[in-house]
Design an enzyme around this catalytic site. Structure first.
Site, PDB file in Angstrom:
ATOM      1  N   GLN A   1      24.611  -2.619  20.717  1.00 31.21           N
ATOM      2  CA  GLN A   1      25.225  -2.141  21.951  1.00 31.21           C
ATOM      3  C   GLN A   1      24.176  -1.658  22.946  1.00 31.21           C
ATOM      4  OE1 GLN A   1      28.208  -2.185  23.230  1.00 31.21           O
ATOM      5  NE2 GLN A   1      27.776  -0.877  24.998  1.00 31.21           N
ATOM      6  N   GLU A   2      23.156  -0.984  22.453  1.00 31.76           N
ATOM      7  CA  GLU A   2      22.159  -0.373  23.335  1.00 31.76           C
ATOM      8  C   GLU A   2      21.299  -1.406  24.050  1.00 31.76           C
ATOM      9  OE1 GLU A   2      21.437   2.518  24.427  1.00 31.76           O
ATOM     10  OE2 GLU A   2      22.491   3.960  23.175  1.00 31.76           O
ATOM     11  N   SER A   3      20.791  -2.386  23.320  1.00 28.17           N
ATOM     12  CA  SER A   3      19.763  -3.269  23.888  1.00 28.17           C
ATOM     13  C   SER A   3      20.041  -4.747  23.709  1.00 28.17           C
ATOM     14  CB  SER A   3      18.414  -2.956  23.227  1.00 28.17           C
ATOM     15  OG  SER A   3      18.459  -3.302  21.845  1.00 28.17           O
TER      16      SER A   3
ATOM     17  N   TYR B   1      31.476   2.317  25.085  1.00 26.79           N
ATOM     18  CA  TYR B   1      30.365   2.351  24.132  1.00 26.79           C
ATOM     19  C   TYR B   1      30.869   2.694  22.731  1.00 26.79           C
ATOM     20  CZ  TYR B   1      25.742   3.822  22.334  1.00 26.79           C
ATOM     21  OH  TYR B   1      24.587   3.971  21.611  1.00 26.79           O
TER      22      TYR B   1
ATOM     23  N   ILE C   1      24.725   0.220  16.785  1.00 25.15           N
ATOM     24  CA  ILE C   1      24.200   1.009  17.904  1.00 25.15           C
ATOM     25  C   ILE C   1      23.142   0.202  18.659  1.00 25.15           C
ATOM     26  CG2 ILE C   1      22.722   2.983  18.476  1.00 25.15           C
ATOM     27  CD1 ILE C   1      25.382   4.081  17.999  1.00 25.15           C
TER      28      ILE C   1
END
Length: 646
Positions: free
Chosen positions: A503-505, A611, A500
């Site tokens: 993918q997020e940052s 995502y 996560i």
């Protein structure tokens, strides 16, 4: 003596006092560090009061970021700068990332001064001059009696569908005085303005439309803008291009009201909407895809009427998704066969082509697909019970090259900028530094960034240069202890949490989205505050979300809540983490019995669908890297692949 040299010297007695105070030694006789001296000097340079002659300033001459002091000092006095000043700075600091910006701003000053000879010299060195700069360029051309070039540039600038900078007014006066503002050009601005939803500007441009035919076109376009169904009543008095532009103006207005209004207009236009025009293909795609994303079964027939010849492959893909949603497997298979060959060969449609009923080559297609490192490749391997294929290729490191790169001024500046947490400026340094590098040099430089702890830049560099097989660069294993500790508290997989964050940052602790989400796991302050309260954690301020451990503490807690809410289904929980649980609930409504792979495929938000697929895939990659290989889907999740289990 140039301005840059003058700025190195003392400016005034009051300034000496200011500088002396600013660079006062630390208490107890301690020597102030170069970094601390730089930060103090920078404040002075930004107001043009940096004293180059002070002993403390001389101490900074070999400090990596010293050029930034000179840049800031010179920028403040740019209105008085000369060609010699700019040349001196460029000579002192070649390949400095802000050199181009300094040159651009100096060129702008030359335009304001009407120093056209120097302006023309500098203008030719600029990248992507803005409208204001182009207008100065037109005036410079006119000063050299290059009238035809001036008029052609002015015509191009005047036709835009938006207001022009005030600096362009003198150029446009020349355009009119040279009879360059023709009726045809005025009509084009009317249409451009309407296409840009600027009805007022179209009225201004209409004043310059003189020819009768042009007036008819302009009036029809403005009438269609006000009432989009008038696009259906266009006669034969227009050229093909004129008719198409008026139709698109009507479509744009209809779309602003509702995608269904635009769909109705397109269907009624029928063959009159020429699909040999690529701009018209864009419109049926835009309207059709937007309607398809409403996920309404009854829209499938309308979309077939919209694009009976399958002119838009993107729309065809969404028609396939609607067929999958309705579990019309044979129809979905027929639509897949309508895709262009290049699209049909993508992993996504190879998977669906194999998995749908009736395909005798199912086993061979899945076996071949399982060799690929992608969501659908991992899914194929999962179905076949085979291990996922990572296809990792170790980077060809060159230790001598890396040592050479580490000795260059840009690398040294980047290293110091990271110490100051100035990542935006560091990225400018990176872009300037690597612009002329070979692929091998950039690859080695990217690994140097990873060694500095700037994992995000390594990840971005890998994507930029298509270094897809360098898993160590693309998927660094960091913050592992915190992911394990806090994921265990929430009874979720730490590898999933890590995926996560990746993918997020891209594992950048200082990441901040345009919406305000912060940190490694991109938490919105409101969500973070609510989550902190739910686990009895202290929450004082949003900026704490930039602290990796604190962000992981709250991020894993929120992810755990989504996991629990969606009954242990990571696909649903991942989608909820990205788009919000309320949206996922709406997507699940009346669709809970859909096969899980179908449910993922029809997620209407492109970002969220990608995502979910990325996070599940990244978890596979991280599990292999850490020697704990796991399949794309858990045993319970795999039960949802109803088609695959047949």
């Amino acid at each position: 003596m140039s301005l840059l040299t003058k700025l190195y010297h003392r400016l005034s007695l009051p300034l000496l006092v200011t500088v002396g105070l600013a660079f006062a030694p630390a208490s107890n006789g301690a020597v102030t560090s170069d970094r601390e001296l730089f930060l103090k000097a920078e404040k002075l340079a930004k107001i043009g009061r940096f004293d180059r002659d002070s002993a403390e300033a001389k101490q900074l001459e070999n400090y990596p970021l010293f050029p930034y002091l000179l840049y800031n000092q010179l920028s403040v006095h740019l209105d008085k700068a000369t060609d010699a000043d700019i040349s001196e700075f460029t000579t002192r600091y070649p390949n400095f990332p802000l050199e181009a910006l300094l040159r651009y701003r100096f060129t702008e000053q030359l335009g304001k001064r009407k120093a056209w000879d120097q302006f023309l010299t500098y203008y030719d060195t600029l990248n992507s001059p803005n409208d204001e700069m182009q207008c100065y360029y037109g005036l410079a051309l006119f000063s050299k009696l290059r009238v035809q070039e001036t008029v052609e540039l002015a015509q191009k600038l005047w036709q835009a569908g938006e207001s022009r900078p005030d600096e362009c007014d003198p150029l446009f006066r020349i355009l009119r005085s040279e009879n360059g503002l023709t009726s045809e050009i005025a009509l084009n601005r009317v249409l451009n303005a309407l296409e840009n939803s600027n009805f007022g500007l179209s009225g201004y441009a209409l004043k310059f439309v003189k020819e009768d035919h042009h007036k008819r076109v302009a009036d029809a376009a403005r009438a269609t803008y006000r009432s989009h169904y008038k696009a259906l009543k266009l006669g034969s008095a227009y050229t093909t291009e004129e008719r198409a532009r008026i139709q698109r103006i009507g479509l744009s207005r209809a779309y602003r009201k509702s995608p269904y209004e635009a769909l109705d207009l397109l269907i009624k236009l029928g063959d009159r909407f020429d699909l040999s025009d690529s701009k018209n293909i864009h419109w049926i795609t835009k309207v059709g895809v937007r309607v398809a994303k409403e996920l309404k079964s009854g829209d499938a027939k309308k979309l077939a009427d919209l694009d009976p010849t399958f002119a838009s492959s993107e729309l065809t893909e969404w028609r396939i998704r609607l067929a999958l949603m309705d579990q019309k497997w044979n129809h979905a298979a027929d639509l897949i066969n309508r895709l262009p060959k290049a699209v049909l060969n993508e992993d996504r449609w190879r998977y669906w082509h194999a998995i749908l009923p009736g395909n005798q080559d199912r086993a061979s297609i899945l076996a071949d697909l399982s060799n690929n490192r992608s969501f659908y490749g991992f899914l194929a391997a999962n179905i076949l019970g085979e291990p996922a294929n990572l296809n990792h290729q170790s980077a060809p490191f060159d230790s001598q090259l890396q040592e050479t790169l580490k000795s260059t001024p840009p690398y040294i500046r980047i290293q110091e900028l990271l110490e100051l947490d100035r990542y935006t400026v560091a990225r400018s340094e990176w872009n300037s530094w690597t612009e002329t590098m070979s692929l091998s040099e950039r690859h080695n430089a990217a690994h140097l960034m990873q060694q500095l702890g700037w994992h995000q830049q390594g990840i971005l560099a890998a994507a930029f240069d298509n270094l897809w097989n360098d898993m160590e660069l693309r998927f660094p294993v960091v913050y592992q202890e915190w992911f394990k500790e806090y994921s265990a508290r929430r009874k979720i997989d730490p590898i999933w949490s890590h995926a996560i964050a990746r993918q997020e940052s891209a594992l950048f602790p200082w990441a901040r989205s345009s919406a305000g989400a912060r940190g490694l796991m991109q938490l919105m302050p409101r969500t973070a505050k609510r989550t902190a309260k739910s686990i009895n954690a202290r929450y004082l301020q949003a900026d704490r979300l930039y602290e990796p451990e604190y962000n992981i503490l709250l991020g894993t807690a929120y992810l755990g809540q989504m996991y629990k809410q969606f009954k242990g289904n990571r696909a649903h929980a991942t989608a909820a983490y990205n788009a919000g649980p309320h949206r996922v609930n709406s997507w699940l409504k009346n669709r809970k019995d859909l096969p899980l792979d179908v449910w993922i495929e029809i997620i209407p938000f492109d970002e969220t669908r990608t995502y979910v697929q990325n996070v599940l895939s990244f978890a596979v990659i991280y599990s292999i890297q850490q020697g704990n290989e796991q399949a794309l889907l858990t045993g319970e999740e795999k039960k949802g692949l109803k088609l695959a289990s047949r």
